[in-house]
Scaffold this motif. Structure first.
Motif, mmCIF file in Angstrom:
data_model
loop_
_atom_site.group_PDB
_atom_site.id
_atom_site.type_symbol
_atom_site.label_atom_id
_atom_site.label_comp_id
_atom_site.label_asym_id
_atom_site.label_seq_id
_atom_site.Cartn_x
_atom_site.Cartn_y
_atom_site.Cartn_z
ATOM 1 N N PHE A 62 0.840 -1.201 0.000
ATOM 2 C CA PHE A 62 0.000 0.000 0.000
ATOM 3 C C PHE A 62 0.874 1.251 0.000
ATOM 4 C CE2 PHE A 62 0.946 -0.188 4.539
ATOM 5 C CZ PHE A 62 1.121 1.152 4.860
ATOM 6 N N ILE A 63 2.040 1.184 0.672
ATOM 7 C CA ILE A 63 2.896 2.366 0.778
ATOM 8 C C ILE A 63 3.533 2.688 -0.571
ATOM 9 C CG2 ILE A 63 5.061 1.186 1.429
ATOM 10 C CD1 ILE A 63 5.489 3.439 3.480
ATOM 11 N N ASN A 64 3.798 1.662 -1.387
ATOM 12 C CA ASN A 64 4.364 1.883 -2.720
ATOM 13 C C ASN A 64 3.389 2.661 -3.588
ATOM 14 O OD1 ASN A 64 5.361 -0.461 -1.330
ATOM 15 N ND2 ASN A 64 6.469 -1.077 -3.147
ATOM 16 N N ILE A 264 -15.119 -1.476 -11.929
ATOM 17 C CA ILE A 264 -13.870 -2.175 -11.597
ATOM 18 C C ILE A 264 -13.462 -1.933 -10.152
ATOM 19 C CG2 ILE A 264 -11.386 -2.294 -12.093
ATOM 20 C CD1 ILE A 264 -12.082 -1.411 -14.964
ATOM 21 N N PHE A 265 -13.674 -0.718 -9.659
ATOM 22 C CA PHE A 265 -13.123 -0.318 -8.371
ATOM 23 C C PHE A 265 -14.108 -0.469 -7.217
ATOM 24 C CE2 PHE A 265 -10.927 1.816 -11.797
ATOM 25 C CZ PHE A 265 -9.629 1.420 -11.550
ATOM 26 N N GLU A 266 -15.246 -1.079 -7.489
ATOM 27 C CA GLU A 266 -16.206 -1.383 -6.427
ATOM 28 C C GLU A 266 -16.023 -2.829 -5.985
ATOM 29 O OE1 GLU A 266 -17.879 1.054 -5.132
ATOM 30 O OE2 GLU A 266 -17.198 2.445 -6.681
ATOM 31 N N GLU A 267 -16.591 -3.173 -4.838
ATOM 32 C CA GLU A 267 -16.419 -4.516 -4.287
ATOM 33 C C GLU A 267 -16.861 -5.595 -5.267
ATOM 34 O OE1 GLU A 267 -17.657 -7.152 -0.325
ATOM 35 O OE2 GLU A 267 -18.499 -5.159 -0.643
ATOM 36 N N ALA A 268 -17.980 -5.354 -5.944
ATOM 37 C CA ALA A 268 -18.499 -6.351 -6.883
ATOM 38 C C ALA A 268 -17.591 -6.532 -8.091
ATOM 39 C CB ALA A 268 -19.904 -5.950 -7.345
ATOM 40 N N GLY A 269 -16.685 -5.571 -8.332
ATOM 41 C CA GLY A 269 -15.798 -5.653 -9.482
ATOM 42 C C GLY A 269 -14.449 -6.280 -9.181
ATOM 43 N N GLU A 270 -14.246 -6.712 -7.941
ATOM 44 C CA GLU A 270 -12.960 -7.293 -7.589
ATOM 45 C C GLU A 270 -12.748 -8.637 -8.291
ATOM 46 O OE1 GLU A 270 -12.880 -7.317 -3.312
ATOM 47 O OE2 GLU A 270 -12.312 -5.195 -3.221
ATOM 48 N N ASN A 271 -11.506 -8.872 -8.720
ATOM 49 C CA ASN A 271 -11.121 -10.123 -9.381
ATOM 50 C C ASN A 271 -11.975 -10.398 -10.623
ATOM 51 O OD1 ASN A 271 -9.129 -10.954 -7.270
ATOM 52 N ND2 ASN A 271 -10.975 -11.015 -6.001
ATOM 53 N N GLY A 272 -12.280 -9.338 -11.366
ATOM 54 C CA GLY A 272 -13.110 -9.455 -12.563
ATOM 55 C C GLY A 272 -12.293 -9.854 -13.779
ATOM 56 N N PRO A 273 -12.899 -9.810 -14.959
ATOM 57 C CA PRO A 273 -12.233 -10.258 -16.191
ATOM 58 C C PRO A 273 -11.034 -9.414 -16.587
ATOM 59 C CG PRO A 273 -14.328 -9.181 -16.692
ATOM 60 C CD PRO A 273 -14.294 -9.373 -15.205
ATOM 61 N N GLU A 278 -4.239 -9.115 -8.606
ATOM 62 C CA GLU A 278 -4.955 -8.248 -7.679
ATOM 63 C C GLU A 278 -4.573 -8.629 -6.252
ATOM 64 O OE1 GLU A 278 -9.693 -7.246 -6.998
ATOM 65 O OE2 GLU A 278 -8.859 -7.402 -9.023
ATOM 66 N N ILE A 279 -4.183 -7.636 -5.467
ATOM 67 C CA ILE A 279 -3.806 -7.878 -4.073
ATOM 68 C C ILE A 279 -5.057 -7.850 -3.218
ATOM 69 C CG2 ILE A 279 -2.470 -7.004 -2.118
ATOM 70 C CD1 ILE A 279 -0.433 -5.970 -4.158
ATOM 71 N N GLN A 280 -5.278 -8.920 -2.468
ATOM 72 C CA GLN A 280 -6.509 -9.109 -1.713
ATOM 73 C C GLN A 280 -6.389 -8.477 -0.325
ATOM 74 O OE1 GLN A 280 -8.912 -11.079 -3.626
ATOM 75 N NE2 GLN A 280 -7.243 -10.672 -5.075
ATOM 76 N N TYR A 281 -7.379 -7.679 0.036
ATOM 77 C CA TYR A 281 -7.419 -7.070 1.360
ATOM 78 C C TYR A 281 -8.721 -7.446 2.066
ATOM 79 C CZ TYR A 281 -3.396 -4.079 0.255
ATOM 80 O OH TYR A 281 -2.143 -3.612 -0.062
ATOM 81 N N THR A 282 -8.704 -7.382 3.391
ATOM 82 C CA THR A 282 -9.887 -7.708 4.173
ATOM 83 C C THR A 282 -9.960 -6.803 5.392
ATOM 84 O OG1 THR A 282 -11.012 -9.458 5.427
ATOM 85 C CG2 THR A 282 -8.621 -9.482 5.449
ATOM 86 N N ASN A 391 -9.578 -4.137 -2.535
ATOM 87 C CA ASN A 391 -8.423 -4.759 -3.190
ATOM 88 C C ASN A 391 -7.670 -3.732 -4.029
ATOM 89 O OD1 ASN A 391 -9.198 -7.185 -2.114
ATOM 90 N ND2 ASN A 391 -9.689 -8.151 -4.069
ATOM 91 N N TYR A 392 -6.362 -3.973 -4.206
ATOM 92 C CA TYR A 392 -5.565 -3.148 -5.118
ATOM 93 C C TYR A 392 -5.392 -3.890 -6.423
ATOM 94 C CZ TYR A 392 -1.565 -0.864 -7.279
ATOM 95 O OH TYR A 392 -0.730 -0.245 -8.185
ATOM 96 N N ARG A 393 -5.804 -3.280 -7.520
ATOM 97 C CA ARG A 393 -5.679 -3.887 -8.845
ATOM 98 C C ARG A 393 -4.254 -3.644 -9.343
ATOM 99 N NH1 ARG A 393 -10.292 -3.042 -5.948
ATOM 100 N NH2 ARG A 393 -12.197 -3.548 -7.092
ATOM 101 N N ALA A 394 -3.355 -4.528 -8.963
ATOM 102 C CA ALA A 394 -1.935 -4.319 -9.219
ATOM 103 C C ALA A 394 -1.596 -4.338 -10.705
ATOM 104 C CB ALA A 394 -1.110 -5.376 -8.478
ATOM 105 N N ILE A 395 -2.222 -5.243 -11.452
ATOM 106 C CA ILE A 395 -2.031 -5.282 -12.908
ATOM 107 C C ILE A 395 -3.394 -5.455 -13.549
ATOM 108 C CG2 ILE A 395 -0.855 -6.357 -14.868
ATOM 109 C CD1 ILE A 395 1.141 -7.585 -12.927
#
Length: 508
Positions: A62-64, A264-273, A278-282, A391-395
């Motif tokens: 997250f700091i990066n 994409i940036f909402e909860e329902a859009g996590e780990n989408g097509p 994607e870095i998983q957070y909880t 989640n952070y969409r890393a790529i």
């Protein structure tokens, strides 16, 4: 990097001595408690547990993301005052030095990730079991990920191959060259791409696609454009990823006014097509400001939220990472990404009477809408500013397309037709039509690609490094100094521990 290892070893020695002298039960302890780092890795379960630990350090990236934006011309540091988190303020002003607590955190946490991956690789041949290649490939992917972050920020770093660092190494192992670091990253990712499954074993695990994407990115940063173009094409041609489209949205999302990009940036859009990695957070585990790396939540999200916020949809935050007027004005008319990327608080309050927030340092009236906290469930653990589950969409696949466009535009045999095709695919999603296609070639096309990267990926931590590697940081980032600010300083503690073995980066 080694100071804490020495302290830990000393504490273990003292503690063990006390326990041995004071407890007869010590000699009768159960066998399972006799396991130490050297006699571990006796089963698949041991390798699995070690791999989870290596993944765990991804949370600290997250700091990066946060500092990568603050260092660029996209955002101001913000905070509650001009002295709130001095390390962020210094990076914002380009006055940072080797004495910077936040750069030290980044160095420590990324090396902890390398160390955990190397722990697995050091013992990779100890025990055989079905599926071992997958675990080794994931460990090499993670080491490459952490090494890539380190070389972006600090340049050449010490490396020890498939072995953990031990106290004293800092005085004998030199900093590897940037070329050698990239070679190691590329070798790890070639192995990972050839041995990982295309389908993750569970959400958030590395795949062959993620390895190819990061490999292409490493080639791009290393200016190996032909290899980058080939690698990105290979990934694109798998057909495993695509841009999120309107057809992917639910009726409820459409009714709520969500665009494909916005979803994409909402909860329902996590780990989408569109999610390549994607870095998983909880939010189920608490955290504290004294141990931010221990948070299972996305700390950057809480830090970027509006301070004292009261109203719908969003939640209270710490007022960091504030969009500049420059990034707000970078979007073209009709670009659907602007409303998703920039929260215009004045307009938002006008649309939602009763909403308020408290203006703080460097307030611009704008917030990073992609990554500010959403309304939280009541069961969320700990300080909600530190445990955001976003989640952070890393790529993202859009990033892959734009990197592929850049690689083709800069390859030995220029393929601007492919570059335009990839670029315009991203633009068509942004504008909802093909009327905004780019027709330029050569250097003009290269500028369009970088401009597109800026608005597509704003708030996601890439802008500073894009400016540095394309040679435009000096003209775009206030107070940027050539031959100095391209890299960040090695933390002063590390230089001192190395006792002359490591030289500081130029200009520091």
């Amino acid at each position: 990097m080694k100071k804490y290892l020495l302290i830990t070893l000393l504490m273990i020695t003292v503690f063990s001595t006390v326990m041995i002298s004071c407890s007869d039960d010590f000699i009768d302890r159960p066998v399972e408690y006799s396991i130490d780092s050297e006699n571990y890795f006796n089963s698949k379960a041991d390798y699995d547990s070690a791999l989870i630990a290596a993944y765990d350090m991804l949370h600290s990236t997250f700091i990066n993301v946060l500092m990568g934006e603050i260092a660029s011309d996209n955002t101001f540091a913000g905070g509650n005052s001009p002295t709130d988190v001095p390390g962020y303020q210094q990076i914002d002003q380009m006055t940072h030095s080797p004495v910077n607590a936040n750069l030290k955190q980044l160095w420590d946490w990324m090396f902890a990730g390398v160390q955990r991956a190397n722990y697995i690789l050091e013992f990779k041949d100890k025990t055989d079991f079905q599926g071992k290649n997958q675990i080794i490939a994931e460990a090499r992917f993670l080491r490459a990920y952490y090494h890539f972050e380190l070389v972006k920020w600090f340049g050449g770093i010490p490396m020890k191959g498939d072995a953990r660092f031990i106290p004293g190494d800092e005085k004998s192992i030199p900093r590897s060259s940037i070329t050698d670091v990239y070679k190691s990253i590329q070798d790890d990712l070639i192995y990972a791409s050839e041995n990982l499954s295309a389908i993750p074993a569970q959400k958030g695990r590395a795949t062959s696609g993620a390895a190819l994407a990061l490999l292409g990115k490493a080639y791009l940063y290393d200016k190996k454009y032909d290899l980058a173009a080939d690698t990105f094409d290979k990934l694109i041609n798998t057909g495993n990823y695509r841009l999120v489209k309107t057809a992917d949205l639910t009726t409820q999302q459409i009714s709520a006014g969500l665009t494909p990009f916005g979803s994409i940036f909402e909860e329902a859009g996590e780990n989408g097509p569109e999610s390549v990695f994607e870095i998983q957070y909880t939010d189920v585990e608490g955290a504290s400001y004294g141990a931010l790396q221990a948070s299972e939540g996305n700390v950057a999200v809480g830090f970027a939220g509006p301070f004292g916020y009261v109203g719908p949809t969003f939640a209270d935050g710490n007022n960091f990472n504030l969009p500049t007027p420059k990034i707000v004005s970078a979007f073209e008319a009709g670009d659907s990404r602007k409303a998703v990327t920039i929260l215009d608080m004045v307009a938002w309050i006008a649309q939602n009477p009763g909403t308020s927030y408290t203006k703080q340092n460097q307030d611009t009236g704008y917030f990073n809408r992609k990554y500010i906290p959403r309304t939280r469930r009541v069961e969320a653990a700990g300080d909600v500013k530190l445990t955001s589950p976003n989640n952070y969409r890393a790529i993202r696949y859009a990033d892959v397309l734009l990197m592929a466009a850049e690689a083709h535009n800069k390859s030995t045999v220029v393929n601007d037709a492919a570059a335009r095709r990839y670029l315009n695919e991203v633009r068509a999603r942004a504008f909802g039509d093909n009327d905004h296609n780019i027709t330029a070639s050569g250097a003009a096309l290269a500028d369009f690609i970088q401009a597109e990267r800026r608005v597509e990926l704003a708030g996601e931590g890439f802008r500073f490094f894009d400016l540095v590697r394309t040679g435009k940081a000096l003209q775009e980032i206030p107070n940027f100094k050539a031959n100095r600010n391209e890299l960040f300083p090695i933390p002063i503690e590390e230089i001192q521990f190395a006792a002359g073995n490591w030289t500081q980066n130029p200009g520091y």
